[in-house]
Design an enzyme around this catalytic site. Structure first.
Site, PDB file in Angstrom:
ATOM      1  N   HIS A 184       0.852  -1.193   0.000  1.00 38.58           N
ATOM      2  CA  HIS A 184       0.000   0.000   0.000  1.00 38.58           C
ATOM      3  C   HIS A 184       0.889   1.244   0.000  1.00 38.58           C
ATOM      4  O   HIS A 184       2.008   1.200   0.523  1.00 38.58           O
ATOM      5  CB  HIS A 184      -0.879  -0.033   1.264  1.00 38.58           C
ATOM      6  CG  HIS A 184      -1.858   1.082   1.361  1.00 38.58           C
ATOM      7  ND1 HIS A 184      -1.525   2.328   1.839  1.00 38.58           N
ATOM      8  CD2 HIS A 184      -3.166   1.133   1.028  1.00 38.58           C
ATOM      9  CE1 HIS A 184      -2.608   3.100   1.796  1.00 38.58           C
ATOM     10  NE2 HIS A 184      -3.614   2.404   1.303  1.00 38.58           N
ATOM     11  N   ASP A 310     -11.261   1.733  -0.663  1.00 40.27           N
ATOM     12  CA  ASP A 310     -10.340   2.649   0.020  1.00 40.27           C
ATOM     13  C   ASP A 310     -11.068   3.472   1.072  1.00 40.27           C
ATOM     14  O   ASP A 310     -10.721   4.614   1.333  1.00 40.27           O
ATOM     15  CB  ASP A 310      -9.596   3.571  -0.964  1.00 40.27           C
ATOM     16  CG  ASP A 310      -8.209   3.970  -0.447  1.00 40.27           C
ATOM     17  OD1 ASP A 310      -7.794   3.472   0.613  1.00 40.27           O
ATOM     18  OD2 ASP A 310      -7.554   4.788  -1.111  1.00 40.27           O
TER      19      ASP A 310
END
Ligand code: MN
Length: 347
Positions: A184, A310
């Site tokens: 990430h 997200d």
């Protein structure tokens, strides 16, 4: 809430969803006040965490929830399950000793939250990458003792990338445990952030993609996947655009790896394109746009694409309707939303 399959025929499993322990939130705020860590990218992006702007306060509340508010938001946006990871930069903001201790506490806290909603939440284990033995140990504990489904790596750690073999213990553990590592983004490192800052391009607009894509390519050309051929890395944001670059990266890397001009670049067993297709899985986090998702479907394949929202950084309840209408077969759409996540995370 039960595990019953919704009328649409598949569950929507969102795979890059953020959570922040209240303790981590306090540590971030303390660092923003005291500025003891030389990370201008962090101070630039997270400054608004400490602000009183309504959007900042909503975000701060949502991201700390492991209970009712998160579940209500999932219900309101058609998300059946979230795969949670400690929000960036997680424990990687701190020195390795403190980071390793914090990872243990936050993984315990996350596992407790998941245990209260086992049909709605699952989680990935945080670890402190610059302490390789502790990182490998914590990943193993997270998976085997806490039931977590893989590891979360938030980009570089204080400017260090994990292509150096001295940090590979955690990848060795991931391969042995047969769990993925989600790579990430983190805020840009100190040496990279300056050209991005004046125009506000350092974070999700573009900086994240530059740094995370760079990190992924450093792993590819380092030979990591020759050493650990079964290792699987997940990339968000439609692969930080790397699927678009498959041809040029492979073509040029094939040439420079034979020249001997770069000490850190040697011949690999497979082409760069092969690693990007066989050792990576791609989510659409932050990209509710059918075109790049369908491009991944075409050039990477239906088995290596997963859905992500997200949340709560990008909480747009209407986005799933756009993706439901993508030009994919019903089977491939169900695989994107549910089937691949069930396989990758062993849900
Ligand atoms: Mn994210």
């Amino acid at each position: 809430m039960t595990n019953a399959r919704p009328d649409r025929g598949f569950r929507r499993i969102a795979t890059e969803e953020a959570w922040c322990s209240p303790e981590l939130f306090r540590l971030f705020r303390k660092e923003l006040d005291e500025k003891t860590i030389d990370e201008p990218g962090f101070h630039s992006l997270y400054g608004f965490f400490a602000s009183e702007a309504p959007r900042a306060k909503d975000l701060a509340r949502r991201i700390q929830s492991l209970g009712d508010e998160r579940i209500a938001d999932m219900d309101a946006s058609g998300i059946d399950m979230q795969i949670l990871s400690l929000t960036a930069p997680g424990v990687q903001l701190f020195d390795p000793v403190e980071g390793s201790a914090l990872a243990v506490r936050f993984n315990d806290e996350l596992a407790e939250g998941v245990a209260r909603h086992p049909d709605r939440l699952a989680g990935l284990a945080a670890f402190s990458p610059l302490d390789p033995a502790a990182a490998a140990r914590e990943l193993e504990r997270g998976v085997t003792k806490l039931g977590l489904k893989g590891g979360i790596l938030n980009g570089h750690t204080r400017g260090t990338y994990l292509d150096d073999p001295q940090y590979w213990e955690v990848f060795e553990a991931a391969e042995a445990l047969d769990v993925p590592i989600y790579l990430h983004p983190n805020c840009l490192p100190r040496d990279m952030v300056q050209p991005f800052l004046p125009r506000g391009l350092d974070a999700a607009v573009y900086g994240f993609a530059c740094d995370t894509g760079l990190h992924a390519l450093r792993l590819v050309v380092s030979g990591l996947f020759d050493r650990f051929p079964k290792l699987q890395i997940i990339l968000g944001h439609c692969g930080e655009a790397l699927p678009y670059w498959l041809y040029r990266i492979s073509y040029m890397h094939g040439h420079i790896s034979k020249t001997g001009r770069y000490p850190g670049v040697g011949p690999l067993q497979r082409s760069a394109r092969d690693y990007l297709r066989e050792n990576f899985i791609y989510t659409n986090s932050g990209v509710a746009d059918p075109d790049p998702i369908q491009y991944i479907h075409k050039v990477i394949g239906k088995d290596r694409m997963m859905y992500a929202m997200d949340y709560p950084w990008q909480f747009e309840p209407s986005e799933v309707a756009i993706l439901d209408a993508m030009d994919l077969s019903p089977e491939d759409l169900a695989q994107f939303y549910e089937g691949n996540a069930v396989r990758v995370f062993k849900l």
